[in-house]
Design an enzyme around this catalytic site. Structure first.
Site, PDB file in Angstrom:
ATOM      1  N   HIS A  43     -16.694 -60.106 -24.425  1.00  0.00           N
ATOM      2  CA  HIS A  43     -17.053 -59.734 -25.748  1.00  0.00           C
ATOM      3  C   HIS A  43     -16.901 -58.498 -26.296  1.00  0.00           C
ATOM      4  O   HIS A  43     -15.935 -57.585 -26.072  1.00  0.00           O
ATOM      5  CB  HIS A  43     -18.669 -59.775 -25.841  1.00  0.00           C
ATOM      6  CG  HIS A  43     -19.389 -58.748 -24.954  1.00  0.00           C
ATOM      7  ND1 HIS A  43     -19.485 -57.190 -25.184  1.00  0.00           N
ATOM      8  CD2 HIS A  43     -20.384 -58.775 -23.285  1.00  0.00           C
ATOM      9  CE1 HIS A  43     -20.270 -56.685 -24.594  1.00  0.00           C
ATOM     10  NE2 HIS A  43     -20.737 -57.989 -23.023  1.00  0.00           N
TER      11      HIS A  43
ATOM     12  N   HIS B  53     -16.759 -54.595 -24.722  1.00  0.00           N
ATOM     13  CA  HIS B  53     -15.329 -54.571 -24.174  1.00  0.00           C
ATOM     14  C   HIS B  53     -14.966 -53.857 -24.828  1.00  0.00           C
ATOM     15  O   HIS B  53     -14.045 -52.675 -24.080  1.00  0.00           O
ATOM     16  CB  HIS B  53     -15.242 -55.444 -23.468  1.00  0.00           C
ATOM     17  CG  HIS B  53     -16.134 -56.443 -22.295  1.00  0.00           C
ATOM     18  ND1 HIS B  53     -16.562 -57.758 -21.968  1.00  0.00           N
ATOM     19  CD2 HIS B  53     -17.518 -55.301 -21.528  1.00  0.00           C
ATOM     20  CE1 HIS B  53     -17.689 -57.785 -21.101  1.00  0.00           C
ATOM     21  NE2 HIS B  53     -17.789 -56.592 -20.964  1.00  0.00           N
TER      22      HIS B  53
ATOM     23  N   CYS C  19     -31.815 -55.907  -8.731  1.00  0.00           N
ATOM     24  CA  CYS C  19     -31.779 -57.382 -10.383  1.00  0.00           C
ATOM     25  C   CYS C  19     -29.941 -57.844  -9.796  1.00  0.00           C
ATOM     26  O   CYS C  19     -28.940 -56.451  -9.565  1.00  0.00           O
ATOM     27  CB  CYS C  19     -31.289 -56.519 -11.155  1.00  0.00           C
ATOM     28  SG  CYS C  19     -30.691 -57.426 -12.261  1.00  0.00           S
TER      29      CYS C  19
ATOM     30  N   CYS D 169     -27.690 -56.432 -12.795  1.00  0.00           N
ATOM     31  CA  CYS D 169     -27.008 -54.681 -12.186  1.00  0.00           C
ATOM     32  C   CYS D 169     -26.473 -54.765 -11.188  1.00  0.00           C
ATOM     33  O   CYS D 169     -25.781 -53.338 -10.977  1.00  0.00           O
ATOM     34  CB  CYS D 169     -28.613 -54.313 -13.003  1.00  0.00           C
ATOM     35  SG  CYS D 169     -29.318 -54.243 -13.938  1.00  0.00           S
TER      36      CYS D 169
ATOM     37  N   CYS E 286     -35.964 -57.382 -14.521  1.00  0.00           N
ATOM     38  CA  CYS E 286     -35.381 -56.571 -15.639  1.00  0.00           C
ATOM     39  C   CYS E 286     -35.303 -55.672 -16.327  1.00  0.00           C
ATOM     40  O   CYS E 286     -34.779 -56.768 -17.355  1.00  0.00           O
ATOM     41  CB  CYS E 286     -33.730 -56.554 -15.264  1.00  0.00           C
ATOM     42  SG  CYS E 286     -31.956 -55.502 -15.410  1.00  0.00           S
TER      43      CYS E 286
ATOM     44  N   HIS F 126     -31.608 -57.492 -18.415  1.00  0.00           N
ATOM     45  CA  HIS F 126     -31.505 -58.668 -18.130  1.00  0.00           C
ATOM     46  C   HIS F 126     -32.602 -59.517 -18.580  1.00  0.00           C
ATOM     47  O   HIS F 126     -32.783 -60.849 -18.981  1.00  0.00           O
ATOM     48  CB  HIS F 126     -30.567 -58.629 -17.120  1.00  0.00           C
ATOM     49  CG  HIS F 126     -29.301 -58.365 -16.694  1.00  0.00           C
ATOM     50  ND1 HIS F 126     -29.085 -57.318 -16.510  1.00  0.00           N
ATOM     51  CD2 HIS F 126     -28.016 -58.595 -17.602  1.00  0.00           C
ATOM     52  CE1 HIS F 126     -27.976 -56.825 -16.133  1.00  0.00           C
ATOM     53  NE2 HIS F 126     -26.943 -57.538 -17.664  1.00  0.00           N
TER      54      HIS F 126
ATOM     55  N   LYS G 111     -30.076 -57.537 -30.832  1.00  0.00           N
ATOM     56  CA  LYS G 111     -29.032 -57.413 -29.767  1.00  0.00           C
ATOM     57  C   LYS G 111     -28.198 -57.984 -29.433  1.00  0.00           C
ATOM     58  O   LYS G 111     -28.612 -58.903 -29.743  1.00  0.00           O
ATOM     59  CB  LYS G 111     -30.221 -57.327 -28.530  1.00  0.00           C
ATOM     60  CG  LYS G 111     -29.555 -57.008 -27.220  1.00  0.00           C
ATOM     61  CD  LYS G 111     -30.698 -56.253 -26.339  1.00  0.00           C
ATOM     62  CE  LYS G 111     -29.812 -56.423 -24.582  1.00  0.00           C
ATOM     63  NZ  LYS G 111     -30.937 -56.310 -23.357  1.00  0.00           N
TER      64      LYS G 111
ATOM     65  N   LYS H  12     -26.101 -63.759 -25.793  1.00  0.00           N
ATOM     66  CA  LYS H  12     -25.132 -65.338 -25.842  1.00  0.00           C
ATOM     67  C   LYS H  12     -27.299 -66.295 -25.997  1.00  0.00           C
ATOM     68  O   LYS H  12     -26.546 -67.044 -26.303  1.00  0.00           O
ATOM     69  CB  LYS H  12     -25.017 -65.483 -24.219  1.00  0.00           C
ATOM     70  CG  LYS H  12     -23.594 -65.342 -24.491  1.00  0.00           C
ATOM     71  CD  LYS H  12     -22.417 -66.176 -23.676  1.00  0.00           C
ATOM     72  CE  LYS H  12     -21.263 -66.012 -24.000  1.00  0.00           C
ATOM     73  NZ  LYS H  12     -20.482 -66.551 -23.126  1.00  0.00           N
TER      74      LYS H  12
HETATM   75  N1  MSP Z   1     -18.640 -53.518 -14.231  1.00  0.00           N
HETATM   76  C1  MSP Z   1     -19.096 -52.403 -14.599  1.00  0.00           C
HETATM   77  C2  MSP Z   1     -19.129 -51.522 -14.808  1.00  0.00           C
HETATM   78  C3  MSP Z   1     -18.283 -50.858 -13.203  1.00  0.00           C
HETATM   79  S1  MSP Z   1     -16.831 -49.480 -13.841  1.00  0.00           S
HETATM   80  C4  MSP Z   1     -17.014 -48.397 -12.221  1.00  0.00           C
HETATM   81  C5  MSP Z   1     -19.885 -52.865 -15.869  1.00  0.00           C
HETATM   82  N2  MSP Z   1     -18.934 -54.146 -16.206  1.00  0.00           N
HETATM   83  S2  MSP Z   1     -19.640 -54.985 -17.887  1.00  0.00           S
HETATM   84  O1  MSP Z   1     -18.645 -56.193 -17.886  1.00  0.00           O
HETATM   85  O2  MSP Z   1     -20.327 -54.738 -17.720  1.00  0.00           O
HETATM   86  O3  MSP Z   1     -19.338 -53.857 -19.059  1.00  0.00           O
HETATM   87  C6  MSP Z   1     -19.664 -52.614 -19.311  1.00  0.00           C
HETATM   88  C7  MSP Z   1     -19.412 -51.704 -20.414  1.00  0.00           C
HETATM   89  O4  MSP Z   1     -18.726 -52.620 -21.584  1.00  0.00           O
HETATM   90  C8  MSP Z   1     -20.109 -50.424 -20.711  1.00  0.00           C
HETATM   91  O5  MSP Z   1     -20.063 -49.250 -20.055  1.00  0.00           O
HETATM   92  C9  MSP Z   1     -19.358 -50.220 -22.694  1.00  0.00           C
HETATM   93  O6  MSP Z   1     -18.441 -49.675 -22.370  1.00  0.00           O
HETATM   94  C10 MSP Z   1     -19.067 -51.919 -22.722  1.00  0.00           C
HETATM   95  N3  MSP Z   1     -20.480 -52.648 -23.418  1.00  0.00           N
HETATM   96  C11 MSP Z   1     -20.803 -53.759 -23.069  1.00  0.00           C
HETATM   97  N4  MSP Z   1     -21.535 -54.420 -24.189  1.00  0.00           N
HETATM   98  C12 MSP Z   1     -22.173 -53.149 -25.064  1.00  0.00           C
HETATM   99  C13 MSP Z   1     -22.761 -53.010 -26.513  1.00  0.00           C
HETATM  100  N5  MSP Z   1     -23.023 -54.188 -26.540  1.00  0.00           N
HETATM  101  N6  MSP Z   1     -21.993 -52.379 -27.144  1.00  0.00           N
HETATM  102  C14 MSP Z   1     -21.076 -51.111 -26.845  1.00  0.00           C
HETATM  103  N7  MSP Z   1     -20.637 -51.230 -25.680  1.00  0.00           N
HETATM  104  C15 MSP Z   1     -21.258 -52.202 -24.601  1.00  0.00           C
HETATM  105  O7  MSP Z   1     -21.165 -52.592 -15.978  1.00  0.00           O
END
Ligand code: MSP
Length: 644
Positions: free
Chosen positions: A21, A24, A135, A138, A154, A157, A309, A312
């Site tokens: 998304h 990322h 959770c 998480c 959580c 989530h 926020k 989905k």
């Molecule tokens: N897999 C773990 C991270 C492990 S690192 C050793 C994880 N993955 S995640 O798919 O949930 O991605 C998290 C990261 O995506 C966040 O830390 C951030 O960088 C980015 N984002 C996810 N949602 C976001 C927003 N709504 N806004 C900005 N960035 C966010 O956690």
């Protein structure tokens, strides 16, 4: 002087329980931009990203799709890679936690930890029973006071946590509190922005709890050699990627160069949701294992959409694939970095996207590039003129310093200040007039060379954000392909006499009403450009029309009128005179974006006062929905030209 230290930069590795998304994409674009900027400074940089593929969530997602887990991971990891390719993300390695290289590295790190002693001499790993709220999304245990009631949800989530009791291996994090505090306070371990650093210090001061590093109930993971019915905790597994990707398993050359060396800088980009794991668990685990800890964490804020926020469930999502389909990679990269203050939460709106695209990219940058190139084609037969003195070049050091501190918006604002200056300079120096006078030929050469060189330097400095557009401009300028470096920042690299390539618009304007609804914009009522919807009036005679004197003019200064949301005060050059005109377009155009713009003026209108300020003429604009769109020209129309 070029900094000789190596620079390692990573994004978090993303869960493959769903497709990527925009959050990322935001982190990954920021990392790619920072990497390119560091390379432009001459830093030897390694950029790592990848996917986090173990754990209950992934297993569940695969089951729901009816696909074998590994096959499911392969599919989603491929979706991430494809998106990164489409966004011109150039990582050095894409690590997956199901890679053999990773698994071997994790086991080596685990082997070190199992034998490690804490600063107080006790073993770093011990066995114990864990009972608590877990959770699964998480993949983390939660304290009672972190849960949302009712329902033991959580807080992130908003799903129920599960009460869990199991025998686990624990890591003695509590023994590292003093060391962690000292690392942070001394500045050896930097956490930006400061608010996040203080948050981490606050967590340490409340007392650190040991955490479990194995799971009995999870099957999809790396088995613990000492207890094959357990798998290693997914966060231990995931965090290790930062070293396993460099071949920590074999202590390979990449690991030695980018992680283990005394002159290596080790930086992670993370979201605020994973602060605790990166700023507490990870450095402490490495310290225990005798591996150098990271030097720096950049913590980014949250993107929301229209103030809400991203979720989905409510359908409030921004699909990065759709954005690239519609706008291409550069505008997406530009918008995400220009619109946000890195480190803070910020709101994404389609309206802001289109506004920034049209004003910053199509108008300011696109116009400057196309005017500079077109004039060289027209007045110098498409050949670079003899070298001239530097002219309004951007301050490269200031821009690169901003990139380095992740002030992406600041870096771009700095570059755009020069873009505006140059657009203004073109108007003031009027090269089309110079071209008519053979005695001014050398001045015209100097001006055109200066414009081309400034365009080259501007392009170089926006290249970390918009690599594809930059490559196009470099190609037209006749420069070789390949990564630019610090030597390119010097003035005068364009070779006089070399031929320019074909000029095409870099960023064609987006017709707003065709792309997104603009329900959130207030209706403008531009007094100087009346837009009252009225039935088609009786037709007028040509003689009536002839009473209206329309002329081409160029905006040479623009400022918002104090106390008014809608009015902007313009100085316009009409060839033979400069006029002051007040226009009701402030909600559609930022004053800086108007500089250098060629507009149509009703020149024989009686002067009028608007909010006490005299307006001597009227600017023509179309009224499109609730926006004003200025009438302008398709080709060169010198100021003062009559419009009929
Ligand atoms: N897999 C773990 C991270 C492990 S690192 C050793 C994880 N993955 S995640 O798919 O949930 O991605 C998290 C990261 O995506 C966040 O830390 C951030 O960088 C980015 N984002 C996810 N949602 C976001 C927003 N709504 N806004 C900005 N960035 C966010 O956690």
């Amino acid at each position: 002087m070029t900094d000789r230290r190596t620079y390692f930069l990573s994004t978090p590795i993303y869960y493959v329980n769903d497709v990527p998304h925009v959050g990322h994409a935001y982190t990954t674009i920021a990392a790619d931009t920072l990497t390119r900027a560091r390379r432009l400074q001459g830093r030897d940089t390694f950029f790592l990203t990848g996917t986090d593929e173990h754990g209950q969530n992934i297993e569940r997602a695969a089951r729901e799709k009816g696909v074998p887990t590994q096959q499911y991971c392969d599919q989603i990891a491929a979706v991430f890679r494809r998106l990164w390719d489409r966004l011109d993300i150039r990582y050095d390695r894409f690590i997956r936690t199901t890679d053999d290289l990773h698994v071997r590295g994790v086991l080596k790190l685990w082997g070190r930890l199992i034998e490690a002693k804490c600063p107080d001499g006790r073993p770093a790993i011990y066995t114990g029973t864990y009972a608590g709220w877990y959770c699964p999304r998480c993949e983390a245990f939660k304290d009672e006071d972190e849960l949302k009631q009712p329902g033991n949800l959580c807080a992130i989530h908003e799903r129920p946590c599960e009460w869990t009791e199991e025998e686990n291996f624990f890591f003695r994090l509590s023994a590292y509190a003093g060391w962690l505090r000292e690392e942070i306070v001394s500045g050896r371990f930097r956490i930006d922005p400061d608010a996040r650093r203080n948050e981490v210090l606050g967590i340490i001061d409340q007392g650190l709890k040991d955490f479990s590093v194995s799971r009995a109930r999870v099957k999809w993971g790396i088995p613990v050699p000492q207890r094959p019915d357990h798998v290693l905790y997914v966060w231990f597994d995931a965090l290790s990627n930062y070293v396993t990707a460099l071949d920590y398993a074999e202590g390979g050359p990449l690991y030695r160069k980018y992680w283990d060396s005394a002159t290596a800088e080790r930086c992670h980009l993370i979201g605020k949701d994973i602060l605790r794991f990166h700023c507490l668990y990870w450095p402490a685990l490495l310290q225990a294992a005798g591996v150098p800890p990271p030097n720096r964490e950049f913590v980014q804020g949250w993107i929301t959409k229209d103030g809400k926020k991203l979720s989905k469930t409510t359908g409030n999502v921004i699909d990065p694939q759709a954005l690239v389909d519609r706008y291409g990679p550069d505008p997406v990269r530009y918008f995400l970095l220009r619109e946000s203050t890195y480190g803070q939460d910020w709101d994404f709106t389609d309206h802001a996207f289109v506004g920034r695209y049209n004003s910053d990219l199509a108008n300011d940058l696109g116009n400057l590039v196309s005017r500079a190139l077109t004039m060289v084609v027209r007045y110098r037969d498409g050949r670079v003129p003899p070298r001239g003195a530097p002219l309004d070049a951007p301050d490269a050091k200031a821009v690169l310093d901003r990139y380095e501190s992740l002030d992406f918006a600041g870096a771009l604002i700095e570059v755009w200040a020069t873009v505006s200056k140059l657009n203004q300079r073109i108007v003031v120096n009027a090269p089309w007039e110079m071209a008519k006078d053979p005695k001014r030929s050398a001045d015209l050469d100097a001006l055109l060379y200066g414009l081309l060189e400034s365009v080259r330097l501007i392009t170089l400095l926006v290249q970390p954000v918009m690599p594809r557009a930059a490559a196009r401009v470099f190609r037209v300028l006749g420069l070789p392909d390949g990564d630019p470096g610090p030597e390119d920042l010097a003035w005068g690299r364009l070779e006089p006499g070399s031929a320019l390539g074909a000029v095409e618009p870099l960023f064609p304007r987006i017709e707003k009403e065709k792309t997104v609804p603009e329900s959130d914009t207030p209706p403008p009522s531009p007094p100087a450009t009346p837009s009252t919807p009225s039935p088609v009036p009786d037709r007028i005679d040509i003689a009536d029309f002839a009473k209206i004197e329309l002329r081409a003019a160029v905006v040479t200064a623009a400022e918002k009128l104090q106390g008014s949301k809608k009015l902007v005060k313009l100085q316009v050059d009409l060839g033979s005179e400069t006029r002051q005109v007040v226009a009701g377009i402030a909600e559609s155009y930022a004053p800086e974006s108007l500089l250098g713009k060629k507009v149509v003026i009703v020149a024989n209108l009686k002067p009028a006062k608007l909010m006490g300020v005299e307006s001597n003429g009227m600017v023509l604009a179309a009224s499109v929905g609730d926006k004003a769109v200025l009438c302008t020209f398709d080709g060169d129309a010198p100021p003062g030209s009559k419009v009929k």
